[in-house]
Design an enzyme around this catalytic site. Structure first.
Site, mmCIF file in Angstrom:
data_model
loop_
_atom_site.group_PDB
_atom_site.id
_atom_site.type_symbol
_atom_site.label_atom_id
_atom_site.label_comp_id
_atom_site.label_asym_id
_atom_site.label_seq_id
_atom_site.Cartn_x
_atom_site.Cartn_y
_atom_site.Cartn_z
ATOM 1 N N ASP A 26 35.579 63.971 26.253
ATOM 2 C CA ASP A 26 36.777 63.286 25.769
ATOM 3 C C ASP A 26 37.388 64.130 24.657
ATOM 4 O O ASP A 26 36.678 64.541 23.732
ATOM 5 C CB ASP A 26 36.371 61.895 25.241
ATOM 6 C CG ASP A 26 37.571 61.004 25.032
ATOM 7 O OD1 ASP A 26 38.579 61.478 24.449
ATOM 8 O OD2 ASP A 26 37.513 59.834 25.440
ATOM 9 N N LEU A 48 44.668 71.145 30.039
ATOM 10 C CA LEU A 48 45.899 70.463 30.452
ATOM 11 C C LEU A 48 45.862 69.001 30.009
ATOM 12 O O LEU A 48 46.765 68.226 30.319
ATOM 13 C CB LEU A 48 46.061 70.534 31.985
ATOM 14 C CG LEU A 48 46.682 71.817 32.551
ATOM 15 C CD1 LEU A 48 45.914 73.061 32.195
ATOM 16 C CD2 LEU A 48 46.819 71.715 34.057
ATOM 17 N N ALA A 50 46.336 65.756 28.009
ATOM 18 C CA ALA A 50 47.317 65.309 27.006
ATOM 19 C C ALA A 50 47.850 63.936 27.374
ATOM 20 O O ALA A 50 47.787 63.535 28.536
ATOM 21 C CB ALA A 50 48.499 66.279 26.948
ATOM 22 N N SER A 52 51.084 62.863 28.170
ATOM 23 C CA SER A 52 52.147 63.803 28.532
ATOM 24 C C SER A 52 53.493 63.139 28.811
ATOM 25 O O SER A 52 54.488 63.825 29.046
ATOM 26 C CB SER A 52 51.720 64.618 29.751
ATOM 27 O OG SER A 52 51.554 63.759 30.851
ATOM 28 N N SER A 103 54.322 73.533 25.931
ATOM 29 C CA SER A 103 55.407 72.877 26.664
ATOM 30 C C SER A 103 56.776 73.308 26.152
ATOM 31 O O SER A 103 56.963 73.544 24.953
ATOM 32 C CB SER A 103 55.271 71.366 26.472
ATOM 33 O OG SER A 103 56.473 70.721 26.811
ATOM 34 N N GLU A 105 58.998 71.350 25.699
ATOM 35 C CA GLU A 105 59.408 70.288 24.762
ATOM 36 C C GLU A 105 59.331 70.781 23.317
ATOM 37 O O GLU A 105 59.947 70.197 22.427
ATOM 38 C CB GLU A 105 58.526 69.058 24.928
ATOM 39 C CG GLU A 105 58.914 68.169 26.097
ATOM 40 C CD GLU A 105 60.227 67.432 25.884
ATOM 41 O OE1 GLU A 105 60.338 66.682 24.905
ATOM 42 O OE2 GLU A 105 61.144 67.613 26.703
ATOM 43 N N TYR A 127 55.404 63.738 20.863
ATOM 44 C CA TYR A 127 54.743 64.573 21.866
ATOM 45 C C TYR A 127 55.024 66.062 21.597
ATOM 46 O O TYR A 127 54.113 66.885 21.565
ATOM 47 C CB TYR A 127 55.225 64.191 23.273
ATOM 48 C CG TYR A 127 54.830 65.180 24.347
ATOM 49 C CD1 TYR A 127 53.562 65.145 24.915
ATOM 50 C CD2 TYR A 127 55.718 66.169 24.778
ATOM 51 C CE1 TYR A 127 53.187 66.064 25.891
ATOM 52 C CE2 TYR A 127 55.348 67.093 25.747
ATOM 53 C CZ TYR A 127 54.086 67.032 26.298
ATOM 54 O OH TYR A 127 53.725 67.948 27.258
ATOM 55 N N LYS A 131 52.358 69.006 20.650
ATOM 56 C CA LYS A 131 52.219 70.232 21.460
ATOM 57 C C LYS A 131 52.433 71.481 20.594
ATOM 58 O O LYS A 131 51.804 72.510 20.815
ATOM 59 C CB LYS A 131 53.225 70.222 22.624
ATOM 60 C CG LYS A 131 52.772 69.423 23.829
ATOM 61 C CD LYS A 131 51.674 70.144 24.601
ATOM 62 C CE LYS A 131 51.167 69.324 25.771
ATOM 63 N NZ LYS A 131 49.975 69.898 26.412
ATOM 64 N N ARG A 162 53.360 64.269 41.360
ATOM 65 C CA ARG A 162 53.844 63.918 40.020
ATOM 66 C C ARG A 162 53.724 62.407 39.806
ATOM 67 O O ARG A 162 53.951 61.622 40.728
ATOM 68 C CB ARG A 162 55.314 64.352 39.946
ATOM 69 C CG ARG A 162 56.005 64.230 38.621
ATOM 70 C CD ARG A 162 55.348 64.984 37.542
ATOM 71 N NE ARG A 162 56.281 65.638 36.634
ATOM 72 C CZ ARG A 162 56.019 65.875 35.358
ATOM 73 N NH1 ARG A 162 54.882 65.500 34.829
ATOM 74 N NH2 ARG A 162 56.892 66.514 34.608
HETATM 75 N N1 GDD Z 1 61.200 59.632 32.880
HETATM 76 C C1 GDD Z 1 62.512 59.353 32.967
HETATM 77 N N2 GDD Z 1 62.930 58.155 33.513
HETATM 78 N N3 GDD Z 1 63.388 60.263 32.510
HETATM 79 C C2 GDD Z 1 64.701 59.987 32.622
HETATM 80 C C3 GDD Z 1 65.184 58.788 33.176
HETATM 81 C C4 GDD Z 1 64.242 57.829 33.643
HETATM 82 O O1 GDD Z 1 64.607 56.761 34.129
HETATM 83 N N4 GDD Z 1 66.542 58.819 33.156
HETATM 84 C C5 GDD Z 1 66.893 59.986 32.593
HETATM 85 N N5 GDD Z 1 65.787 60.688 32.261
HETATM 86 C C6 GDD Z 1 65.768 62.003 31.585
HETATM 87 C C7 GDD Z 1 64.947 62.002 30.298
HETATM 88 O O2 GDD Z 1 65.696 61.414 29.231
HETATM 89 C C8 GDD Z 1 64.706 63.494 30.133
HETATM 90 O O3 GDD Z 1 65.800 64.091 29.491
HETATM 91 C C9 GDD Z 1 64.628 64.016 31.581
HETATM 92 O O4 GDD Z 1 65.122 62.959 32.404
HETATM 93 C C10 GDD Z 1 63.243 64.431 32.038
HETATM 94 O O5 GDD Z 1 62.329 63.404 31.746
HETATM 95 P P1 GDD Z 1 60.804 63.454 32.271
HETATM 96 O O6 GDD Z 1 60.742 63.699 33.731
HETATM 97 O O7 GDD Z 1 60.141 62.215 31.757
HETATM 98 O O8 GDD Z 1 60.176 64.777 31.624
HETATM 99 P P2 GDD Z 1 60.297 65.428 30.151
HETATM 100 O O9 GDD Z 1 61.289 66.553 30.256
HETATM 101 O O10 GDD Z 1 60.524 64.413 29.106
HETATM 102 O O11 GDD Z 1 58.846 66.019 29.928
HETATM 103 C C11 GDD Z 1 58.119 66.638 30.992
HETATM 104 O O12 GDD Z 1 58.247 68.041 30.932
HETATM 105 C C12 GDD Z 1 57.685 68.656 29.773
HETATM 106 C C13 GDD Z 1 57.908 70.176 29.904
HETATM 107 O O13 GDD Z 1 59.203 70.456 29.483
HETATM 108 C C14 GDD Z 1 56.659 66.199 30.851
HETATM 109 O O14 GDD Z 1 55.938 66.648 31.981
HETATM 110 C C15 GDD Z 1 56.027 66.787 29.604
HETATM 111 O O15 GDD Z 1 54.657 66.450 29.567
HETATM 112 C C16 GDD Z 1 56.202 68.325 29.669
HETATM 113 O O16 GDD Z 1 55.656 68.921 28.526
#
Ligand code: GDD
Length: 313
Positions: A26, A48, A50, A52, A103, A105, A127, A131, A162
Site C-alpha cells: 500500500d 502508476l 495514484a 488519478s 502527468s 496536469e 492532484y 504529481k 479507461r
Molecule cells: N471527466 C469528465 N467528465 N471530464 C469532463 C466532463 C465530464 O463530464 N466534461 C468536460 N470534461 C473535461 C474536464 O473538465 C477536463 O478538462 C477534460 O474534460 C478531461 O477530463 P478527464 O478525462 O477527467 O481527464 P484529465 O485531463 O482531468 O486528467 C487525466 O489526464 C491526466 C494527464 O494529463 C487523468 O487521467 C489524470 O490522472 C492524468 O494525469
C-alpha cells in the site's frame, strides 16, 4: 501490486493478465512497500499508483497528497533501503530502475504551448500539485543517490479499458447507450477544454523505452495534437451517425473549481532519443472506444464500470 482486503480489482486484473504474479502493498504504508520490494527483488518498478481522477482530488485533497504525492517518496525509499543505496555507496549495474508516472496536469495553467520537458509547472488541482511533488522527489532521488529514477510526463492516454469517470470513456459509453436506445442524453461539463489525447498502449511502450535507456532522464509523451472536448463529442456521436447537439446537456456538476484549459505536448525529445512515435491517432482511438462500448453494451447491457457522478461543489 494491489492493496486492501478482497480488492475487487484483482479478479479484473486476473482476466486481463492471468499469468502475472500479484503481490500486496500500500502506498500509504512504508513497511509494506519495503517488504514488497524485498520479496519481489524487481529489476524495474513502475509507479502508476495514484488517486488519478482530478475532481476527486478537491474532495479528498489530503488523501490525494498522501497517495499520489507521498506515495512516490515511500516507493523510492523502499527501493533505496532494499538496495542499500546511500550517499556513501553509489549504485552500480543491476540496480532497481524506477519509473514515475508524472502527468501533464503539472503544466496546468500553461506557460507555453506546446509543453516540453523544460516548461515550468503551474498545477491547477490538488492532484496536479501532488504529481508535481512526485516528479520533483523522483528527480531529487536521482540526483541525491544516483538512483536510476525517471519520470514520464504523460499526456492523457486512453483506451477501451479507461475508467468510466474520465471524459473519453464517459463519452464512448454515452454514445453507445444512446445508439442502442438505452439512454437519450449525455450530461457533460466544460466542452471548451482542450487535451492532447493518445492511445494508452503507445504510452506504455514509451514507459519501457525510458526505463531501458542508458541514462535516467525525464520525457514528455504526447501526440503533439490538441482537440477540445466539444470536438471529441462531435466525433464520437458522428461515428455512429448521431448529432451530438440532440443529446448533450451541459451540467455544472461536471465543471471544476479550477480548469486546465489547454494541453498540447511537444514530444520531440522522446522522438529523437527514444525513437518513440504514437501509432494510433485520435480519430482511430475514438472509433475504437465507441465500437468497443457498443459491443460491450450489446452483450450485457452493462458496462464494467458504472458512470461516476461527483457531488455538487
Ligand atoms: N471527466 C469528465 N467528465 N471530464 C469532463 C466532463 C465530464 O463530464 N466534461 C468536460 N470534461 C473535461 C474536464 O473538465 C477536463 O478538462 C477534460 O474534460 C478531461 O477530463 P478527464 O478525462 O477527467 O481527464 P484529465 O485531463 O482531468 O486528467 C487525466 O489526464 C491526466 C494527464 O494529463 C487523468 O487521467 C489524470 O490522472 C492524468 O494525469
Amino acid at each position: 501490486m494491489v492493496r486492501g482486503q478482497a480488492n475487487p480489482h484483482v479478479s479484473r486484473l486476473r482476466k486481463h493478465v492471468g499469468d502475472v504474479q500479484i503481490t500486496t502493498g500500500d502506498l500509504l504504508d512504508q513497511g509494506s512497500l519495503i517488504s514488497a520490494v524485498e520479496r519481489v527483488q524487481p529489476d524495474e518498478v513502475y509507479n502508476l499508483g495514484a488517486i488519478s481522477y482530478v475532481p476527486m482530488s478537491w474532495q479528498q485533497a489530503e488523501l490525494t497528497a498522501e497517495v499520489t504525492g507521498m506515495g512516490v517518496l515511500r516507493m523510492l525509499e523502499a527501493i533505496r533501503v532494499v538496495s542499500g543505496v546511500g550517499q556513501s555507496r553509489t549504485p552500480g549495474a543491476g540496480q532497481i530502475r524506477f519509473y514515475q508516472a508524472s502527468s501533464s496536469e503539472m503544466f496546468g495553467m500553461v506557460r507555453e504551448t506546446p509543453q516540453n520537458e523544460k516548461t515550468p509547472f503551474h498545477p491547477r488541482s490538488p492532484y496536479g500539485v501532488a504529481k508535481t511533488y512526485g516528479h520533483y522527489i523522483t528527480q531529487n532521488y536521482r540526483e541525491s543517490y544516483g538512483m536510476f529514477a525517471v519520470s514520464g510526463i504523460l499526456f492523457n492516454h486512453e483506451s477501451p479499458r479507461r475508467g468510466a469517470e474520465f471524459v473519453t470513456r464517459k463519452v464512448s459509453l454515452g454514445v453507445a447507450r444512446i445508439k442502442l436506445g438505452l439512454a437519450t442524453e449525455l450530461r457533460m461539463g466544460n466542452l471548451e477544454a482542450r487535451r492532447d489525447w493518445g492511445y494508452a498502449g503507445d504510452y506504455a511502450r514509451a514507459m519501457r523505452l525510458m526505463v531501458n535507456q542508458e541514462r535516467p532522464e525525464d520525457y514528455v509523451i504526447g501526440t503533439g495534437r490538441t482537440q477540445s472536448v466539444r470536438e471529441l463529442v462531435e466525433l464520437a456521436f458522428g461515428s455512429v451517425g448521431l448529432n451530438w447537439q440532440d443529446h448533450v446537456v451541459l451540467d455544472s456538476r461536471y465543471t471544476r473549481p479550477a480548469e486546465v484549459d489547454l494541453l498540447c505536448a511537444d514530444p520531440k525529445k522522446a522522438r529523437e532519443q527514444l525513437g518513440w512515435e504514437p501509432e494510433v491517432g485520435f480519430e482511430e482511438l475514438v472509433a475504437m472506444m465507441v465500437e468497443s462500448d457498443l459491443r460491450l453494451l450489446s452483450r450485457s447491457n452493462r458496462p464494467e464500470d458504472e458512470p461516476f457522478s461527483p457531488d455538487h461543489w
